[in-house]
Design an enzyme around this catalytic site. Structure first.
Site, PDB file in Angstrom:
ATOM      1  N   HIS A 118     -42.921 -11.836  -8.704  1.00 54.87           N
ATOM      2  CA  HIS A 118     -43.720 -12.329  -9.624  1.00 54.87           C
ATOM      3  C   HIS A 118     -44.798 -13.205  -9.176  1.00 54.87           C
ATOM      4  O   HIS A 118     -45.723 -13.783  -9.792  1.00 54.87           O
ATOM      5  CB  HIS A 118     -43.150 -13.122 -10.598  1.00 54.87           C
ATOM      6  N   ASP A 163     -35.756  -4.210 -10.292  1.00 56.39           N
ATOM      7  CA  ASP A 163     -35.398  -5.204 -10.812  1.00 56.39           C
ATOM      8  C   ASP A 163     -35.879  -4.997 -12.327  1.00 56.39           C
ATOM      9  O   ASP A 163     -36.527  -4.349 -12.837  1.00 56.39           O
ATOM     10  CB  ASP A 163     -36.501  -6.509 -10.262  1.00 56.39           C
ATOM     11  N   HIS A 165     -37.155  -6.977 -14.537  1.00 58.74           N
ATOM     12  CA  HIS A 165     -38.407  -7.598 -14.823  1.00 58.74           C
ATOM     13  C   HIS A 165     -39.459  -6.885 -13.963  1.00 58.74           C
ATOM     14  O   HIS A 165     -39.281  -6.440 -12.815  1.00 58.74           O
ATOM     15  CB  HIS A 165     -38.655  -9.000 -14.461  1.00 58.74           C
ATOM     16  N   ASP A 252     -30.656  -7.647 -11.388  1.00 59.21           N
ATOM     17  CA  ASP A 252     -30.620  -8.283 -12.959  1.00 59.21           C
ATOM     18  C   ASP A 252     -30.718  -6.993 -13.933  1.00 59.21           C
ATOM     19  O   ASP A 252     -30.650  -7.331 -15.154  1.00 59.21           O
ATOM     20  CB  ASP A 252     -31.557  -9.552 -13.534  1.00 59.21           C
TER      21      ASP A 252
END
Ligand SMILES: [Zn+2]
Length: 315
Positions: A118, A163, A165, A252
């Site tokens: 990120h 991931d 995200h 995740d």
């Protein structure tokens, strides 16, 4: 390639456990402690090639500054402990690059933190909003990709991000750039809100970003459907020939994660690892560097990482 044993590197440093966001934060040192315990229990400690992160701060900084603005870098200096370990985390990914290009290893898993996907240039993404940077400070995989392109005969890099995200920082780092193909599966409505499948890159980079959102509660069947029927055909259609395959390995997206809502099992991660290895075997002598991102159920994370490393070793 089935049944062949590879030289698989494992990047780790005890210092990665010194980084604490806040007490009880899910991005915790316990994540790496669980991975190390499970590695030892599974006998993986004796099978991997142990690698240490690059520690030359000036050397790391050189490649960090390609990805991140001076303002971004300066913002890290406010907290020297975070700065030191975030730089060491990026240095871990650089060590992975060195290992595969020197021939010391065929593939590498980098068990590092803080994560990175990120973290971006200056916080402003293509829609003009500041997307925030999650638990990330320096974009380890993006910095390592730029390092590979500068230090080795490596032009084209495939980055796979599983991931849960969307890796907004990584996407943005290479959004205009046809030398890096970025493929992400993620749950669209979760943080950071990017990853629209209509976002395919810009200018010369158009067609080299592939965003494939998954519905909440998707599992192996759904994610592998995307890999086999969207991702692999798209890669072949563009004619993209990677000199290196990298994975933003966030777990995740695994079943029973504390922050996620996907249901990918360890056998799903093994299958994705095999497909990534097939691509690396086809185009770039098996060179693959996988970098830890999220994963917030320490026991589940440890199981998934060991499955991933085992697959890197033996597929
Ligand atoms: Zn994540």
């Amino acid at each position: 390639m089935s049944g062949v044993t590879h030289k698989t590197g494992f990047v780790y440093d005890e210092k990665y456990r010194d980084h604490i966001l806040t007490p009880g934060h899910p991005e915790s040192p316990e994540r790496l402690a669980a991975i190390r315990d499970k590695m030892a229990r599974d006998g993986l400690d004796d099978k991997v090639v142990w690698l240490s992160p690059e520690r030359d701060m000036a050397g790391i900084r050189k490649y960090v500054s390609i990805v991140h603005s001076q303002d971004h870098y300066n913002s890290l200096n406010e907290d020297s402990k975070t700065h030191e370990i975030a730089m060491l985390s990026a240095g871990g990914a650089l060590a992975g690059i060195d290992a595969v290009f020197s021939g010391k290893c065929e593939n590498v898993f980098c068990a590092l933190r803080p994560p990175g996907h990120h973290a971006h240039n200056n916080g402003i993404h293509y829609d003009g909003r500041n997307q925030g940077e999650g638990f990330c400070f320096i974009n380890n995989i993006a910095v390592a990709a730029r390092y590979a392109q500068h230090a080795y005969p490596c032009s084209n890099i495939l980055i796979i991000d599983w991931d849960i995200h969307h890796g907004n920082g990584t996407e943005w780092a290479f959004y205009d750039d046809p030398s890096v193909f970025y493929f992400s599966t993620h749950v669209f409505w979760m943080y950071p809100g990017t990853g629209d499948p209509g976002k395919t890159g810009r200018g010369p980079g158009d067609g080299y970003t592939l965003n494939c959102p998954l519905e909440p509660y998707s599992g192996d069947r759904e994610v592998l459907d995307v890999w086999n029927n969207v991702f692999v055909p798209s890669l072949e259609k563009t004619g993209f020939r990677p000199d290196l395959v990298m994975i933003s390995a966030g777990f995740d997206s695994r079943e029973n994660d504390l922050l996620g809502n996907l249901r990918i099992t360890d056998s799903g991660f093994a299958e994705m690892t095999r497909i990534a290895l097939d691509i690396a075997g086809k185009y770039c002598k098996g060179r693959l560097v996988s970098v830890l991102e999220g994963g917030y159920n320490p026991a589940g994370l440890a199981d998934a990482v060991c499955t991933h490393v085992n697959t890197l070793l033996t597929t």
